[in-house]
Structures are given as structure tokens and as C-alpha cells.
Design a protein around this motif. Structure first.
Motif, PDB file in Angstrom:
ATOM      1  N   GLY A 359       0.782  -1.225   0.000  1.00 22.06           N
ATOM      2  CA  GLY A 359       0.000   0.000   0.000  1.00 22.06           C
ATOM      3  C   GLY A 359       0.810   1.270   0.000  1.00 22.06           C
ATOM      4  N   VAL A 360       2.140   1.157  -0.102  1.00 20.78           N
ATOM      5  CA  VAL A 360       3.004   2.335  -0.098  1.00 20.78           C
ATOM      6  C   VAL A 360       3.689   2.463  -1.455  1.00 20.78           C
ATOM      7  CG1 VAL A 360       4.995   3.435   0.979  1.00 20.78           C
ATOM      8  CG2 VAL A 360       3.392   2.111   2.377  1.00 20.78           C
ATOM      9  N   ALA A 361       3.686   3.674  -2.013  1.00 26.24           N
ATOM     10  CA  ALA A 361       4.383   3.942  -3.271  1.00 26.24           C
ATOM     11  C   ALA A 361       5.798   4.408  -2.962  1.00 26.24           C
ATOM     12  CB  ALA A 361       3.644   4.998  -4.079  1.00 26.24           C
ATOM     13  N   LEU A 362       6.773   3.745  -3.569  1.00 21.84           N
ATOM     14  CA  LEU A 362       8.181   4.028  -3.327  1.00 21.84           C
ATOM     15  C   LEU A 362       8.843   4.460  -4.630  1.00 21.84           C
ATOM     16  CD1 LEU A 362       8.886   0.799  -1.259  1.00 21.84           C
ATOM     17  CD2 LEU A 362       8.443   3.090  -0.342  1.00 21.84           C
ATOM     18  N   PRO A 363       9.894   5.272  -4.547  1.00 26.57           N
ATOM     19  CA  PRO A 363      10.569   5.693  -5.784  1.00 26.57           C
ATOM     20  C   PRO A 363      11.255   4.516  -6.459  1.00 26.57           C
ATOM     21  CG  PRO A 363      11.790   6.422  -3.852  1.00 26.57           C
ATOM     22  CD  PRO A 363      10.485   5.888  -3.352  1.00 26.57           C
ATOM     23  N   ALA A 364      11.302   4.575  -7.781  1.00 23.46           N
ATOM     24  CA  ALA A 364      11.942   3.519  -8.577  1.00 23.46           C
ATOM     25  C   ALA A 364      13.315   3.981  -9.049  1.00 23.46           C
ATOM     26  CB  ALA A 364      11.058   3.142  -9.768  1.00 23.46           C
ATOM     27  N   ASP A 365      13.995   4.730  -8.206  1.00 24.30           N
ATOM     28  CA  ASP A 365      15.276   5.329  -8.582  1.00 24.30           C
ATOM     29  C   ASP A 365      16.258   4.277  -9.077  1.00 24.30           C
ATOM     30  OD1 ASP A 365      14.184   7.674  -7.696  1.00 24.30           O
ATOM     31  OD2 ASP A 365      15.255   7.690  -5.783  1.00 24.30           O
ATOM     32  N   GLY A 366      16.791   4.511 -10.256  1.00 24.60           N
ATOM     33  CA  GLY A 366      17.826   3.650 -10.790  1.00 24.60           C
ATOM     34  C   GLY A 366      17.357   2.415 -11.513  1.00 24.60           C
ATOM     35  N   LEU A 367      16.090   2.047 -11.359  1.00 25.88           N
ATOM     36  CA  LEU A 367      15.581   0.878 -12.085  1.00 25.88           C
ATOM     37  C   LEU A 367      15.551   1.188 -13.580  1.00 25.88           C
ATOM     38  CD1 LEU A 367      12.574  -0.412  -9.938  1.00 25.88           C
ATOM     39  CD2 LEU A 367      14.976  -1.088  -9.825  1.00 25.88           C
ATOM     40  N   ARG A 368      15.911   0.192 -14.375  1.00 22.80           N
ATOM     41  CA  ARG A 368      15.955   0.414 -15.825  1.00 22.80           C
ATOM     42  C   ARG A 368      15.662  -0.901 -16.544  1.00 22.80           C
ATOM     43  NH1 ARG A 368      20.286  -0.118 -19.362  1.00 22.80           N
ATOM     44  NH2 ARG A 368      21.644  -0.503 -17.553  1.00 22.80           N
ATOM     45  N   VAL A 369      14.696  -0.852 -17.460  1.00 23.84           N
ATOM     46  CA  VAL A 369      14.414  -2.019 -18.299  1.00 23.84           C
ATOM     47  C   VAL A 369      15.499  -2.102 -19.364  1.00 23.84           C
ATOM     48  CG1 VAL A 369      12.780  -3.120 -19.875  1.00 23.84           C
ATOM     49  CG2 VAL A 369      11.937  -1.863 -17.887  1.00 23.84           C
ATOM     50  N   THR A 370      16.145  -3.261 -19.452  1.00 23.58           N
ATOM     51  CA  THR A 370      17.242  -3.419 -20.410  1.00 23.58           C
ATOM     52  C   THR A 370      16.834  -4.198 -21.646  1.00 23.58           C
ATOM     53  OG1 THR A 370      18.045  -5.420 -19.288  1.00 23.58           O
ATOM     54  CG2 THR A 370      18.964  -3.286 -18.589  1.00 23.58           C
ATOM     55  N   ARG A 371      15.882  -5.122 -21.513  1.00 26.34           N
ATOM     56  CA  ARG A 371      15.392  -5.861 -22.675  1.00 26.34           C
ATOM     57  C   ARG A 371      14.106  -6.580 -22.313  1.00 26.34           C
ATOM     58  NH1 ARG A 371      17.308 -11.505 -22.919  1.00 26.34           N
ATOM     59  NH2 ARG A 371      18.580 -11.985 -21.082  1.00 26.34           N
ATOM     60  N   LEU A 372      13.404  -7.023 -23.340  1.00 22.86           N
ATOM     61  CA  LEU A 372      12.148  -7.751 -23.180  1.00 22.86           C
ATOM     62  C   LEU A 372      12.207  -9.077 -23.913  1.00 22.86           C
ATOM     63  CD1 LEU A 372       9.537  -4.901 -23.905  1.00 22.86           C
ATOM     64  CD2 LEU A 372      10.395  -5.624 -21.667  1.00 22.86           C
ATOM     65  N   ASN A 373      11.656 -10.119 -23.295  1.00 25.60           N
ATOM     66  CA  ASN A 373      11.271 -11.342 -24.012  1.00 25.60           C
ATOM     67  C   ASN A 373       9.786 -11.227 -24.314  1.00 25.60           C
ATOM     68  OD1 ASN A 373      13.397 -13.666 -22.166  1.00 25.60           O
ATOM     69  ND2 ASN A 373      13.873 -12.367 -23.895  1.00 25.60           N
ATOM     70  N   ASP A 374       9.192 -12.309 -24.767  1.00 30.81           N
ATOM     71  CA  ASP A 374       7.767 -12.208 -25.082  1.00 30.81           C
ATOM     72  C   ASP A 374       6.921 -11.889 -23.852  1.00 30.81           C
ATOM     73  OD1 ASP A 374       8.268 -14.683 -23.976  1.00 30.81           O
ATOM     74  OD2 ASP A 374       7.033 -15.810 -25.403  1.00 30.81           O
ATOM     75  N   GLN A 375       7.294 -12.462 -22.663  1.00 31.86           N
ATOM     76  CA  GLN A 375       6.499 -12.194 -21.464  1.00 31.86           C
ATOM     77  C   GLN A 375       7.368 -11.907 -20.236  1.00 31.86           C
ATOM     78  OE1 GLN A 375       3.816 -15.739 -21.986  1.00 31.86           O
ATOM     79  NE2 GLN A 375       2.206 -14.191 -21.825  1.00 31.86           N
ATOM     80  N   HIS A 376       8.602 -11.515 -20.447  1.00 31.63           N
ATOM     81  CA  HIS A 376       9.495 -11.186 -19.350  1.00 31.63           C
ATOM     82  C   HIS A 376      10.193  -9.859 -19.634  1.00 31.63           C
ATOM     83  CE1 HIS A 376       9.110 -15.586 -18.946  1.00 31.63           C
ATOM     84  NE2 HIS A 376       9.251 -15.361 -17.658  1.00 31.63           N
ATOM     85  N   ALA A 377      10.283  -9.029 -18.586  1.00 32.59           N
ATOM     86  CA  ALA A 377      11.042  -7.786 -18.659  1.00 32.59           C
ATOM     87  C   ALA A 377      12.258  -7.912 -17.755  1.00 32.59           C
ATOM     88  CB  ALA A 377      10.182  -6.608 -18.210  1.00 32.59           C
ATOM     89  N   PHE A 378      13.432  -7.611 -18.311  1.00 33.10           N
ATOM     90  CA  PHE A 378      14.682  -7.667 -17.570  1.00 33.10           C
ATOM     91  C   PHE A 378      14.966  -6.263 -17.029  1.00 33.10           C
ATOM     92  CE2 PHE A 378      14.551 -11.252 -20.281  1.00 33.10           C
ATOM     93  CZ  PHE A 378      15.369 -12.233 -19.732  1.00 33.10           C
ATOM     94  N   VAL A 379      15.003  -6.152 -15.703  1.00 36.69           N
ATOM     95  CA  VAL A 379      15.141  -4.856 -15.050  1.00 36.69           C
ATOM     96  C   VAL A 379      16.461  -4.818 -14.290  1.00 36.69           C
ATOM     97  CG1 VAL A 379      14.127  -3.220 -13.415  1.00 36.69           C
ATOM     98  CG2 VAL A 379      12.640  -4.658 -14.839  1.00 36.69           C
ATOM     99  N   ALA A 380      17.292  -3.856 -14.648  1.00 41.71           N
ATOM    100  CA  ALA A 380      18.536  -3.644 -13.924  1.00 41.71           C
ATOM    101  C   ALA A 380      18.239  -2.933 -12.611  1.00 41.71           C
ATOM    102  CB  ALA A 380      19.498  -2.821 -14.765  1.00 41.71           C
ATOM    103  N   VAL A 381      18.787  -3.477 -11.513  1.00 39.02           N
ATOM    104  CA  VAL A 381      18.534  -2.943 -10.178  1.00 39.02           C
ATOM    105  C   VAL A 381      19.861  -2.471  -9.586  1.00 39.02           C
ATOM    106  CG1 VAL A 381      17.560  -3.407  -7.909  1.00 39.02           C
ATOM    107  CG2 VAL A 381      16.641  -4.594  -9.918  1.00 39.02           C
ATOM    108  N   PRO A 382      19.991  -1.196  -9.282  1.00 39.49           N
ATOM    109  CA  PRO A 382      21.272  -0.706  -8.740  1.00 39.49           C
ATOM    110  C   PRO A 382      21.487  -1.169  -7.305  1.00 39.49           C
ATOM    111  CG  PRO A 382      19.642   1.046  -8.703  1.00 39.49           C
ATOM    112  CD  PRO A 382      19.002  -0.108  -9.412  1.00 39.49           C
ATOM    113  N   ALA A 383      22.725  -1.206  -6.913  1.00 37.71           N
ATOM    114  CA  ALA A 383      23.059  -1.554  -5.540  1.00 37.71           C
ATOM    115  C   ALA A 383      22.383  -0.576  -4.583  1.00 37.71           C
ATOM    116  CB  ALA A 383      24.573  -1.520  -5.349  1.00 37.71           C
ATOM    117  N   GLY A 384      21.797  -1.114  -3.542  1.00 40.12           N
ATOM    118  CA  GLY A 384      21.128  -0.272  -2.558  1.00 40.12           C
ATOM    119  C   GLY A 384      19.646  -0.090  -2.798  1.00 40.12           C
ATOM    120  N   GLN A 385      19.159  -0.430  -3.966  1.00 38.78           N
ATOM    121  CA  GLN A 385      17.734  -0.331  -4.257  1.00 38.78           C
ATOM    122  C   GLN A 385      17.064  -1.633  -3.854  1.00 38.78           C
ATOM    123  OE1 GLN A 385      14.618   0.669  -4.470  1.00 38.78           O
ATOM    124  NE2 GLN A 385      14.917   2.020  -6.242  1.00 38.78           N
TER     125      GLN A 385
END
Length: 428
Positions: A359-385
Motif C-alpha cells: 500500500g506504499v508507493a516508493l521511488p523507482a530510482d535507478g531501475l531500468r528495463v534493459t530488454r524484453l522477451n515475449d512475457q518477461h522484462a529484464f530490469v537492472a537494479v542498482p546496488a542499494g535499491q
């Protein structure tokens, strides 16, 4: 409301539709808003695509105000949402009509009671012309204008008019980079071909599309559009000479360079005194977190948006894609549950906006989608996030026209993030 739209609201929705929670008993489209679903709370089956109703309404009001201030009309391109509920509502809000790209889209909007249409594309040969004629015969109230950029296209429209049993209005398309007559000789050939079909075809104006000449160089783009507008005005003068009394259309304008169209062609329409400039902008009602974010930033940079004290930065992205974190298989990587079947990716990958947890909205700082498959998204997650399995990530998308077409139903969200309505899409 047309009988088609009324029946559409009574049509059934069940858990075969993405977003509808599993086990939901079939319910009517008109009753979806009473369920209280919130994608951020995990109430819906994910992934799901939603429309921020307040942002959409603000975008609608802003572009309609711009049109009124500049004395132009709007026929929003229906190909972006292909939702007859939305097209009909835009006409009720003040749009001149709607634009369609092909016969299937025209059929959907005509059934929905949106009768003033621009068929903004050539449709093919004689067989397609006969199909258009059959459609028009089934809808005697249709007020449709069709593009022609060659004598062959004119022959197709003549076949349509003959099959419909009534005249058809023709817009001479001038163009570069895509369809459209390339020079004065090509325009003359179109005009001569139309005149060979008296009683079947009527010259109704000139059309073009400036986005087809855009390049990565702003100065070159401006020069290309200026040259195209000059050829469009020249063609309009030729049409006016052959139709001295008829109200005519000038039509152009996507969602990136419509200011250049207005600057060049609004004075032409005003000087004529019996012509209307119609913009066909469609994606601007939805905006995005990518291609149109950049395009409207560039519009403000050239001070092209004049509407009271508003700027193009006042348009708001209205689409959101919601997906759950499925796994954290290794440090720095998260896999989210959506892919190429769910989102546009032709002009940018989706952008993480917020993380929703308990129920809490948090910032998505540093998250980045790097590529997609047909039903999967690859998200880069920075250290500390911190990002955990089960977190719901809210994404912005780039290019609405190639995102909404992946969804049979688009869910509208109110200001509290609850589903307030559902829109059926008809992409065929």
C-alpha cells in the motif's frame, strides 16, 4: 449513445481478459467500475494496462483549447486506441470527427455512430474500393473523405462510389517519405482522374502528413516540413480552382509537429474563407514517457505551443503498465511479469516510475528495463535499491500507438488509482 455502444457496455468481461482477477464471475463492461480494483494494491491480474482518466481529460481539454484558439479543427486518429467509446467521447467533447487508417477501423467507428471520418490512407485496388462501397452503402449517414495520391487510387474510390450508390469526397494527398503525390505533375494527374468521374467523385480538399519527412536533425526536419507545406498549399490552390464554391478541407498534423502545420496552413485556410484546417493528432491525448515526451519538449524548445499561458509540458502521460516482480535471480537483476506481448518497445523500452509495496508507493530510482522477451522484462537494479519478489512496479511507456494495440481491454483509473471504467479495443 448508439445502439452499438450501449450493447458494448452490456458485453461480458471475464478472467480470459488480462487484468481481470482469476475466478471473477462474468460481469458487464459497464459494471467494471463498481468492483473497486486497484492495480497498485494487487487486486488485478498482472500485467495490466491502465489509462489515467484525469490526465487524459486534461490532455483532451488542452488540445481542444489549442484548436479553438488557432481556428482549426481536430479529427483525432482512432488507430491509437481503437476504442469506439473514446472516439465517440472525443466527438462529444468537440472534435470535428475522427481519422481511420483502413476499412476495418472505419467499420468500427461507423457502427459506433462516429460518422464524420477521414480515411487517412490509400486502401489498395478495385476490390478494396468495392469493399469500401459496400461499407458506405450499409451506413448511409457516413460522411467520409478518402485520400488519393494517384490515378489508380482515384479509380479505387470511383469503384467505391459506384458500389455505394452515391458520390464520394476525395482528398488529394501530397506527400514525401510515405504516400502522397510527389510533384505538381502527380497532382495534376490526380485532378484529371477525378474529373473523369463526374457524379461519382467530388474534390474535397488536400491532405498530407508532415511526420513522414522528419529526421534526427531539427533544422532539416523544419526545412522538409516547410517544403511539404508549400507543395500542399499549391495543391490546395489547384483544387480550389476546380471547386470554387465548395467548402474544402486542408488536413495534416500528427502529435509532434502540428505547430508547424498550423503556422503554414492556417493562414491558407483563413485567406480562402471557405476552408477548414483539420489536425489528425491522436497520440497526444495519451502522451507518453518517451517518444512524445521528447517531441513535446522539442515543441516547447522552439516555442511552438501557444495556448493562453499553457505549454506543451502541460500534457501528461496517461498510460501506465503494471507488473509484478517475479524473481530476483541474481544481484542487480529483477524479472518482471510483462514483455513484448504487453508493451510497446519500437521507440524506447518502458520506464519504471514507482514501486508499490504493502500500500506504499516508493521511488523507482535507478531501475531500468534493459530488454524484453515475449512475457518477461529484464530490469537492472542498482546496488542499494530494495526490490523484492511480489513488489508491483508501475511503468510508463513510449509510443501509445504500438502499446494499446496489444490489449483487448484498457482500464481507466480514477484519481485514487481505482478502476473506474473499461474500454474495449477493436484492433481486429
Amino acid at each position: 449513445m448508439s445502439m452499438f455502444l450501449d450493447a458494448l457496455l452490456d458485453s461480458s468481461l471475464d478472467d480470459s481478459i488480462r487484468g481481470v482477477p482469476p475466478g471473477t464471475a462474468p460481469l458487464r463492461l459497464r459494471d467494471v467500475g463498481a468492483q473497486g480494483w486497484r492495480p497498485a494494491a494487487g487486486d488485478m491480474a498482472l500485467p495490466v494496462l491502465t489509462l489515467d482518466e484525469d490526465a487524459f481529460a486534461a490532455n483532451r481539454d488542452l488540445i481542444l483549447a489549442y484548436a479553438r484558439q488557432h481556428g482549426v479543427a481536430l479529427a483525432p486518429h482512432a488507430k491509437t486506441p481503437m476504442a469506439p467509446q473514446i472516439a465517440s467521447a472525443l466527438v462529444e467533447a468537440g472534435a470535428w470527427g475522427a481519422t481511420v487508417a483502413n476499412l476495418q477501423q472505419a467499420a468500427v467507428l461507423l457502427r459506433a455512430g462516429v460518422t464524420r471520418l477521414i480515411l487517412g490512407n490509400e486502401i489498395g485496388g478495385i476490390a478494396s474500393g468495392k469493399r469500401l462501397g459496400t461499407l458506405l452503402a450499409a451506413h448511409p449517414d457516413a460522411d467520409l473523405r478518402a485520400f488519393a495520391d494517384s490515378p489508380a487510387a482515384v479509380a479505387t474510390l470511383a469503384a467505391a462510389a459506384e458500389a455505394a450508390g452515391r458520390p464520394l469526397a476525395v482528398l488529394v494527398e501530397v506527400g514525401a517519405g510515405r504516400g502522397g503525390a510527389r510533384d505538381r505533375a502527380a497532382v495534376d494527374a490526380i485532378l484529371a482522374a477525378v474529373r473523369e468521374h463526374p457524379g461519382l467523385l467530388v474534390l474535397d480538399g488536400v491532405a498530407t502528413y508532415e511526420g513522414a519527412v522528419a529526421t534526427s536533425d531539427p533544422a532539416q526536419t523544419a526545412a522538409n516540413i516547410a517544403a511539404l507545406m508549400e507543395r500542399t498549399a499549391e495543391a490546395f490552390a489547384l483544387v480550389r480552382a476546380l471547386a470554387p464554391e465548395r467548402p474544402l478541407l486542408l488536413t495534416a498534423g500528427g502529435s509532434a509537429f502540428f505547430d508547424m502545420v498550423v503556422a503554414a496552413l492556417a493562414p491558407v485556410a483563413k485567406a480562402d474563407g471557405n476552408a477548414t484546417l483539420v489536425l489528425r493528432s491522436g497520440a497526444i491525448f495519451f502522451h507518453d514517457h518517451g517518444t512524445y515526451e521528447r517531441a513535446l519538449g522539442a515543441l516547447d524548445a522552439r516555442q511552438g505551443f501557444a495556448c493562453g499561458g499553457a505549454t506543451a509540458a502541460d500534457f501528461r502521460p496517461a498510460l501506465r503498465l503494471w507488473a509484478e516482480v517475479l524473481t530476483r535471480p541474481e544481484p542487480g537483476l529483477a524479472i518482471c511479469g510483462f514483455g513484448m506481448r504487453d508493451s510497446s518497445f519500437d521507440q524506447d523500452l518502458p520506464r519504471p516510475l514507482r514501486i508499490h509495496r504493502d500500500g506504499v508507493a516508493l521511488p523507482a530510482d535507478g531501475l531500468r528495463v534493459t530488454r524484453l522477451n515475449d512475457q518477461h522484462a529484464f530490469v537492472a537494479v542498482p546496488a542499494g535499491q530494495e526490490l523484492a519478489v511480489g513488489d508491483i512496479v508501475e511503468f510508463g511507456i513510449s509510443h501509445p500507438c504500438t502499446c494499446i494495440d496489444r490489449w483487448r481491454v484498457l482500464f481507466g483509473l480514477d484519481a485514487d488509482g481505482r478502476v473506474s471504467r473499461a474500454y474495449r479495443t477493436f484492433f481486429g
